[in-house]
Design a protein around this motif. Structure first.
Motif, mmCIF file in Angstrom:
data_model
loop_
_atom_site.group_PDB
_atom_site.id
_atom_site.type_symbol
_atom_site.label_atom_id
_atom_site.label_comp_id
_atom_site.label_asym_id
_atom_site.label_seq_id
_atom_site.Cartn_x
_atom_site.Cartn_y
_atom_site.Cartn_z
ATOM 1 N N GLU A 273 -8.468 -0.165 -14.321
ATOM 2 C CA GLU A 273 -7.562 0.341 -13.317
ATOM 3 C C GLU A 273 -6.473 -0.344 -13.191
ATOM 4 O O GLU A 273 -5.376 0.355 -12.903
ATOM 5 N N TRP A 295 -3.692 3.447 -4.982
ATOM 6 C CA TRP A 295 -4.993 2.932 -5.541
ATOM 7 C C TRP A 295 -6.106 2.622 -4.068
ATOM 8 O O TRP A 295 -7.205 2.994 -4.091
ATOM 9 N N ASN A 299 -9.679 4.567 -2.900
ATOM 10 C CA ASN A 299 -10.680 3.600 -3.654
ATOM 11 C C ASN A 299 -11.238 2.846 -2.271
ATOM 12 O O ASN A 299 -11.999 1.832 -2.608
ATOM 13 N N THR A 302 -14.863 1.164 -2.920
ATOM 14 C CA THR A 302 -14.702 -0.063 -3.498
ATOM 15 C C THR A 302 -14.141 -1.265 -2.884
ATOM 16 O O THR A 302 -15.237 -2.289 -2.944
#
Length: 312
Positions: A273, A295, A299, A302
């Protein structure tokens, strides 16, 4: 004896609960009115990791400032608290300064970043047809491999593209340790190394070089990694070992910003990533904060557990 109307007693009780909860939240965050100062050192991957941590710390309720620092002076700033944290530092790049400062207990290592790092000798994958036996290092000594990598400036030796001179000469030492028929040629810069790798892939020109991962060039080029020879001596000059990237904070960080401390201990960065974000920034010219925010926005599953670790 004083008496209060029932509604007033309930109101007082509610006020006390709210006040107590506000105090608990304040204690959990600590000094969230003071900015957490995160160090930015020399390369884009580290900047990506730092801004990821910074944007998530802001979601947790903190102010964040980014402080540009070089690798060695950053430890002086961490020691006296003028820099709060360093969330991505490769321990093979810090020389003796890191263990010396760590021994004073003025800084704290709060664990691995989880970044899959790699450093060593790489080649474009098509070279496995030219040098049978790759990725084993002994294949490099075969005459057909040496000849394919030979250039007018290195003949009869093969050419090995090394790091810029100021980055050190480990590869030249390892070549000499193992009597490999190669001449180490220092690159002019990181950009020059990437340009050579791109050109070699495009023209199918043989190339052997020192490199590292994560790096955006490896998103666009398929490479193999040489299985390195045994170290002649167990020192940094004679070995290329897997680098470790860790998170380091000022020793007073946990007491001052408890939730941030808990968050940073959980914070991790995935190498693939990171490489994609580096590619967007360095190769495509996109803004660092915009790329990182994309990102973060995409995400949440995560990073949400890291935020929750800071809150609980």
């Amino acid at each position: 004896m004083l008496r209060f109307p029932a509604w007033n007693v309930a109101g007082i009780a509610l006020a006390l609960v709210v006040t107590a909860n506000a105090g608990a939240n304040s204690a959990e965050l600590g000094a969230n009115d003071e900015p957490i100062k995160l160090a930015m050192v020399g390369y884009t991957g580290q900047h990506v990791s730092t801004h990821l941590a910074g944007q998530l710390l802001e979601k947790l309720g903190y102010k964040v400032e980014y402080v540009t620092a070089s690798v060695f002076p950053v430890f002086s700033g961490l020691s006296d608290g003028t820099i709060s944290g360093l969330v991505d530092i490769w321990l093979n790049n810090v020389g003796d300064i890191y263990p010396q400062v760590l021994a004073t207990k003025k800084i704290e290592n709060i664990g691995s970043l989880g970044l899959e790092t790699r450093e060593g000798w790489i080649y474009p994958k098509f070279m496995e047809q030219i040098c049978p036996g790759l990725p084993d290092w002994t294949a490099l000594a075969k005459p057909e491999c040496v000849q394919a990598l030979s250039t007018p400036e290195t003949a009869p030796n093969g050419r090995f593209l090394d790091y810029p001179t100021e980055w050190g000469t480990r590869s030249a030492t390892i070549i000499a340790d193992n009597d490999l028929p190669y001449t180490s040629v220092p690159a002019g810069s990181e950009g020059a190394m990437v340009a050579e790798l791109d050109a070699a892939e495009a023209s199918k020109t043989p190339l052997l070089m020192m490199f590292w991962s994560p790096h955006y060039a490896l998103v666009e080029n398929e490479v193999g990694w040489v299985t390195m020879p045994p170290c002649k001596e167990q020192t940094e000059q004679h070995c290329i070992t897997k680098p470790e990237s860790v998170k380091i904070v000022w020793s007073g960080f946990g007491a001052k910003w408890p939730a941030a401390y808990a968050f940073l201990k959980e914070f991790q960065v995935n190498a693939r990533e990171q490489e994609k974000m580096i590619l967007a920034i360095d190769k495509k010219g996109r803004d660092l904060d915009v790329v990182v925010k994309e990102w973060v926005d995409s995400n949440e599953p995560t990073w949400r557990p890291w935020i929750d670790a800071g809150k609980n």
